[in-house]
Structure formats: structure tokens, C-alpha cells
Design a protein around this motif. Structure first.
Motif, mmCIF file in Angstrom:
data_model
loop_
_atom_site.group_PDB
_atom_site.id
_atom_site.type_symbol
_atom_site.label_atom_id
_atom_site.label_comp_id
_atom_site.label_asym_id
_atom_site.label_seq_id
_atom_site.Cartn_x
_atom_site.Cartn_y
_atom_site.Cartn_z
ATOM 1 N N PHE A 34 0.853 -1.114 0.105
ATOM 2 C CA PHE A 34 0.005 0.069 -0.055
ATOM 3 C C PHE A 34 0.861 1.329 0.062
ATOM 4 O O PHE A 34 0.624 2.301 -0.834
ATOM 5 C CB PHE A 34 -0.932 0.148 1.245
ATOM 6 N N GLU A 35 1.936 1.324 0.811
ATOM 7 C CA GLU A 35 2.607 2.542 0.970
ATOM 8 C C GLU A 35 3.348 2.638 -0.181
ATOM 9 O O GLU A 35 3.293 3.934 -0.611
ATOM 10 C CB GLU A 35 3.618 2.234 2.257
ATOM 11 N N THR A 36 3.864 1.793 -0.922
ATOM 12 C CA THR A 36 4.549 2.094 -2.304
ATOM 13 C C THR A 36 3.514 2.404 -3.307
ATOM 14 O O THR A 36 3.734 3.475 -4.097
ATOM 15 C CB THR A 36 5.437 0.781 -2.890
ATOM 16 N N ALA A 38 0.792 4.034 -2.826
ATOM 17 C CA ALA A 38 0.649 5.421 -2.445
ATOM 18 C C ALA A 38 1.540 6.621 -2.878
ATOM 19 O O ALA A 38 1.201 7.598 -3.237
ATOM 20 C CB ALA A 38 0.247 5.654 -0.960
ATOM 21 N N GLU A 39 2.808 6.059 -2.777
ATOM 22 C CA GLU A 39 3.915 6.968 -3.199
ATOM 23 C C GLU A 39 3.929 7.103 -4.722
ATOM 24 O O GLU A 39 4.167 8.360 -5.411
ATOM 25 C CB GLU A 39 5.214 6.447 -2.598
ATOM 26 N N GLN A 40 3.677 6.062 -5.463
ATOM 27 C CA GLN A 40 3.786 6.081 -6.841
ATOM 28 C C GLN A 40 2.670 6.725 -7.280
ATOM 29 O O GLN A 40 2.728 7.599 -8.377
ATOM 30 C CB GLN A 40 3.380 4.440 -7.427
ATOM 31 N N ILE A 41 1.420 6.809 -6.763
ATOM 32 C CA ILE A 41 0.166 7.643 -7.066
ATOM 33 C C ILE A 41 0.491 9.123 -6.898
ATOM 34 O O ILE A 41 0.218 9.893 -7.630
ATOM 35 C CB ILE A 41 -0.935 7.083 -6.476
ATOM 36 N N SER A 42 1.129 9.458 -5.652
ATOM 37 C CA SER A 42 1.249 10.812 -5.234
ATOM 38 C C SER A 42 2.477 11.435 -6.270
ATOM 39 O O SER A 42 2.030 12.573 -6.655
ATOM 40 C CB SER A 42 1.649 11.094 -3.829
ATOM 41 N N ASP A 43 3.172 10.628 -6.935
ATOM 42 C CA ASP A 43 4.248 10.940 -7.848
ATOM 43 C C ASP A 43 3.393 11.486 -9.107
ATOM 44 O O ASP A 43 4.103 12.083 -10.098
ATOM 45 C CB ASP A 43 5.216 9.943 -8.089
ATOM 46 N N GLN A 44 2.118 10.687 -9.473
ATOM 47 C CA GLN A 44 1.490 10.801 -10.783
ATOM 48 C C GLN A 44 0.516 11.802 -10.724
ATOM 49 O O GLN A 44 -0.127 12.260 -11.768
ATOM 50 C CB GLN A 44 1.125 9.517 -11.109
ATOM 51 N N CYS A 45 0.337 12.503 -9.558
ATOM 52 C CA CYS A 45 -0.813 13.508 -9.519
ATOM 53 C C CYS A 45 -0.659 14.358 -8.413
ATOM 54 O O CYS A 45 0.599 14.491 -7.878
ATOM 55 C CB CYS A 45 -2.289 12.680 -9.297
ATOM 56 N N THR A 50 0.516 10.775 1.825
ATOM 57 C CA THR A 50 -0.313 10.631 2.912
ATOM 58 C C THR A 50 -1.985 10.196 2.863
ATOM 59 O O THR A 50 -2.635 9.605 3.026
ATOM 60 C CB THR A 50 -0.197 11.876 4.114
ATOM 61 N N ASP A 51 -2.451 11.467 1.764
ATOM 62 C CA ASP A 51 -3.776 11.318 1.258
ATOM 63 C C ASP A 51 -4.092 10.052 0.575
ATOM 64 O O ASP A 51 -5.148 9.445 0.755
ATOM 65 C CB ASP A 51 -4.055 12.563 0.432
ATOM 66 N N CYS A 52 -3.007 9.813 -0.170
ATOM 67 C CA CYS A 52 -3.192 8.475 -1.018
ATOM 68 C C CYS A 52 -3.371 7.227 -0.127
ATOM 69 O O CYS A 52 -4.276 6.370 -0.474
ATOM 70 C CB CYS A 52 -2.032 8.330 -1.928
ATOM 71 N N LEU A 53 -2.464 7.311 0.849
ATOM 72 C CA LEU A 53 -2.547 6.041 1.771
ATOM 73 C C LEU A 53 -3.694 6.019 2.546
ATOM 74 O O LEU A 53 -4.377 4.943 2.815
ATOM 75 C CB LEU A 53 -1.025 6.030 2.634
#
Length: 127
Positions: A34-36, A38-45, A50-53
Motif C-alpha cells: 500500500f505504501e509504495t 501511495a507513493e507512486q500515485i502521489s508522484d503521478q498526481c 499521506t492522502d493516497c495512503l
């Protein structure tokens, strides 16, 4: 990139006395948590990691709750989750009860984009 596979010796479950045979089995290439994600998603938007997670964690909780209520969970372009069960057969409708249930599981039915992924995979034997 190709999906790697390896030979795996297995017994025939329909005839355990038959000689074992070798079958191709996927050799996994790690995992992602999940953490990874969330990090990947936050890099793309523009959403923070933290919000993604937080959203992914709440999504998991809601999927569990809805499946527990017997609902199909439809996740749009990802696919659907649904509870399924197996039971012993009985001769009359009246004999069917919860006591006949032998197993339950969660089924995932991928949406079109994920199903199409399978059509375009390539495979390579692991060394």
C-alpha cells in the motif's frame, strides 16, 4: 518485459497414483505494498502520499464491510469483488442450510483493461 516462469513438479489431483508431471509456474518478481502504491500515485498526481495512503486504507475497510454484507463491490475500470461459497449437495431444497457450506472465498473479476493485459503478456523461462 516478460513474465518469468519456472518448471514445477506436481501430482495429478484426479489420479494421485499417476506419475508426477512438470508444469510452468509463474516466478514472481517481488511485490508492492500500500505504501509504495501511495507513493507512486502521489508522484503521478497532485495528491500527497499521506492522502493516497488514507484513501487506500479506507477503500480496503469499505470493501471488507460491503463484502461482509453480501454485496458485489464494483471498482469501475479495476473490476469486481464478490463472495462465493461451496457447499455439500443435498436431495431437497428444504435440506439446504448453512451447515452445508464447506468453504467461502472472494472472487475478483477483472475489468476489460486487466483482462486485455493477459492477452499481451510474454513469457520467459527463469534461469
Amino acid at each position: 518485459m516478460a513474465i518469468k516462469f519456472r518448471p514445477l513438479e506436481r501430482v495429478n489431483p484426479q489420479d494421485i497414483t499417476a506419475p508426477k508431471k512438470y508444469y510452468a509456474a509463474v516466478k514472481t518478481n517481488g511485490s508492492v505494498d500500500f505504501e509504495t502504491l501511495a507513493e507512486q500515485i502521489s508522484d503521478q498526481c497532485t495528491v500527497t502520499e499521506t492522502d493516497c495512503l488514507a484513501v487506500l486504507n479506507v477503500l480496503e475497510q469499505n470493501i471488507v464491510r460491503e463484502l461482509g454484507q453480501g454485496r458485489i463491490v464494483r471498482l469501475g475500470k479495476l473490476g469486481n469483488f464478490q463472495v462465493s461459497l461451496s457447499s455439500e449437495g443435498v436431495t431437497t431444497e428444504a435440506e439446504v442450510s448453512a451447515a452445508n457450506i464447506t468453504n467461502s472465498r472472494i472472487i475478483f473479476r477483472p475489468a476489460k483493461k486487466l483482462r486485455n493485459l493477459l492477452k499481451n503478456l510474454t513469457f520467459q523461462k527463469a534461469s
